[in-house]
Design an enzyme around this catalytic site. Sequence first.
Site, PDB file in Angstrom:
ATOM      1  N   ASP A  54      -7.390   7.663  -3.490  1.00 57.17           N
ATOM      2  CA  ASP A  54      -7.303   6.835  -2.281  1.00 57.17           C
ATOM      3  C   ASP A  54      -7.260   7.647  -0.988  1.00 57.17           C
ATOM      4  OD1 ASP A  54      -6.789   5.185  -4.411  1.00 57.17           O
ATOM      5  OD2 ASP A  54      -4.977   4.294  -3.573  1.00 57.17           O
ATOM      6  N   ARG A 179       3.743  -1.334  -3.470  1.00 61.64           N
ATOM      7  CA  ARG A 179       3.178  -0.081  -2.977  1.00 61.64           C
ATOM      8  C   ARG A 179       2.196  -0.283  -1.808  1.00 61.64           C
ATOM      9  NH1 ARG A 179       1.331  -0.848  -8.215  1.00 61.64           N
ATOM     10  NH2 ARG A 179      -0.855  -1.465  -8.465  1.00 61.64           N
ATOM     11  N   ASP A 180       1.719   0.883  -1.326  1.00 58.25           N
ATOM     12  CA  ASP A 180       0.607   0.998  -0.374  1.00 58.25           C
ATOM     13  C   ASP A 180       0.913   0.419   0.999  1.00 58.25           C
ATOM     14  OD1 ASP A 180      -0.663   1.934  -2.672  1.00 58.25           O
ATOM     15  OD2 ASP A 180      -1.670   0.035  -3.059  1.00 58.25           O
TER      16      ASP A 180
END
Length: 575
Positions: A54, A179-180
Site C-alpha cells: 500500500d 485499520r487504515d
Amino acid sequence: MAGLRLAAVAFHLCLLLCPSSSLRRLYDEAGSTPRHDRSRTAYHFQPAKNWQNDPNGPMYHNGMYHFFYQYNPHGATWGNGNLSWGHSVSIDLINWTALDTALDPDSPFDANGCWSGSATILQDGHPAMLYTGIDVAGNQVQNVAFPKNASDPLLRQWVKPDYNPVIPLPKDVVHDNFRDPSTAWRGRDGLWRVAIAAKVNVSVGSTLIYRSKDFRRWERNAAPLYKSTAAGMVECPDLFPVAEPGAQNGLNCAPSNGAARHVLKLSVMATTQDYYVVGRYDDTADTFEAAGADNDSRTWRRLDYGHVYASKTFFDARKNRRVLWGWANESDTEADYVARGWSGVQTVPRKIWLDIDGKQLVQWPIKEIETLRKKRVGLLGTEMKSGGLNEIIGIAGLQADVEVVFKIPTLEGAENIEPNELLDPQKLCGKKGASMSGGIGPFGLLVLASGDLQEHTSVFFRVFKHGDKYKVLMCTDLTRSTMKADVYKPSYGAFMDMDIKNTNSISLRTLIDHSVVESFGGGGRACITARVYPEHMEMSKSHIYMFNNGIAAVKVSKLEAWEMATANVNIAGDG
C-alpha cells in the site's frame, strides 16, 4: 526571501545528488536487483529490493515530495505481515531517492507491524502520521508519529510518542479489522476528523469517523460515514473534496461551507478492487450521502478496471492538484517474487479531477512523466481497414508512451448488445477478445508483442448498439501476454461514459514499462492497469502494433509515440 528559496532548492538538490550514509544505507544493505531482470520497471515507483504494497502518507512538504509505503525490509514476500514504512523523496514525483525506513515495528503498540496510514499537515505546518499498529496482543490500533526534526527537509527520523495508541480497539469492532486511518481534515468547528476502516459487530463493513481537538485524544462519531453488510470488510478509506465539474484544480481538505462535492473511495477486500462514488459530505453530522448510489460499494464506479488496489490521494500544494497513487501487485507466483528479489509496483502518479458530467473522475498521468519522453514517432490520417496490422517502428517497445486517436467514419454496423452483457464488461471482453471480429472493433494496440505475435497484450475498443444509443467497451486482454505458466492472465474491461455518436472518435493513451501496461481511454474516463511477464523480452525486443479486426474501417486521425528514458528510482547507492 527569493534568495532564501533558491538557497533552499539548491540545498534540496544537493541532498538528492550527493548521497549521504543515511540516504544510502537501506539499499546498500538490501542490494540491488540484477540488471538482467527485464520485468523490473524503468519509471514506476518500486524499492531497490524486497516487498512493497500500500501507498502510505504521500505528501508535499517544504519543497519536497515524500512517499511512504508498506515495506518488508527482510524479503520479497509479505511474510508474516510484520511490515515497516519505506520512505523515499523526490523533487518531481518521477525520480526518487531512498531513505531509511520511517517506521519500524519496535514498540508495544506496533510490535507486529506498522500497517497503512496517512500524512496530515498540521496547523503549524508540520506533518504528522496516523497509522495502524498491530500490537503485542495482535489487535489493530491507531498510532501517531511526528518528525524528530521538523526542519529537516528530508524528514529522515520519526518519533512515536509513548502515549500511543491514540485510538485503541473499540469493543464492538473485530480485533483484526480496524485499520487504515485516512488523511485527517478539520471541520468548520475546528476539530480534526479522521476516517478509519472497521468491521463492526462481526459483519458490518464500516468507515468510522473520529474527532479530536489536539490530534491526541479522539472520540468516535455516533454515525459511521459508511456501512454495509453486503460488501464485507472495506479498507483504505479516502475522502476528499473536488472542484466543480470539469475544473482540473485540486482542493485541499480545509474547512469549507459544505458546498464542495466529495469523493469517497473504499477498497473492498472481497474483490481486491477500489471503488468510489461522488456525493455530499456534511461536516456537522460527519455523514456522507451519495445521491442515487447503492450502499453496496461494489456497485460504485471502479477507480481502475485492472490490477490496482489500496489507492491513496494527496493534495499537491505545489501544483494545486490532487494526485493518486495505487499499488499494482504481481500476477505470477511467490517463487517468482523470491527469484527476482522484489514484488509490487506503484502506478504512475495520476492527476485526478471531476468530469464535466459531475459523476465520474478523470485520471491522467502527471505532466512530469513527459520529461522522460525522448525519441518520437508520429502518424496522421492513416486508415486501418478490416484485418489491418501496422507496426509502430522507430522506438523501443519495452519503455514507451503511446497516444492515439481513432476516428469512426460511421456507426452503422455496430453489433447489438444484450442487456445482460452490460452487467459485466470484463466477462464481455473475455468473450469477445481482440481476435474476434465485430462490426466496429476490436481496434487498438498490441503492446509488448513478440516478433511472431505469439506473445502480446492487446488494448482495444468495441462499439455496440444499445437501443438508440451506443456503448463503448474498453478492454485489456492478457490471455496471450506470455507463454509462461502459472501467471494470472485475465481480460479486463470497462464501459466508457462518452457520447460516441457526437464525437465519432475515441482516444487511447498507453504507458508501457516492462511488466506494467497502464491504459487511459477517453481522455482518462476509464483506466486499466495490467501486470504482464512476456518471456520473449529476455531474449529479443518487443514490438508495438496498431490493429483493426472489425468489419468497418477506422481512421487513425493522430498517433504519437515516444520511447521513454529510465528514471532514477531508488537505485542502490544512487543518493
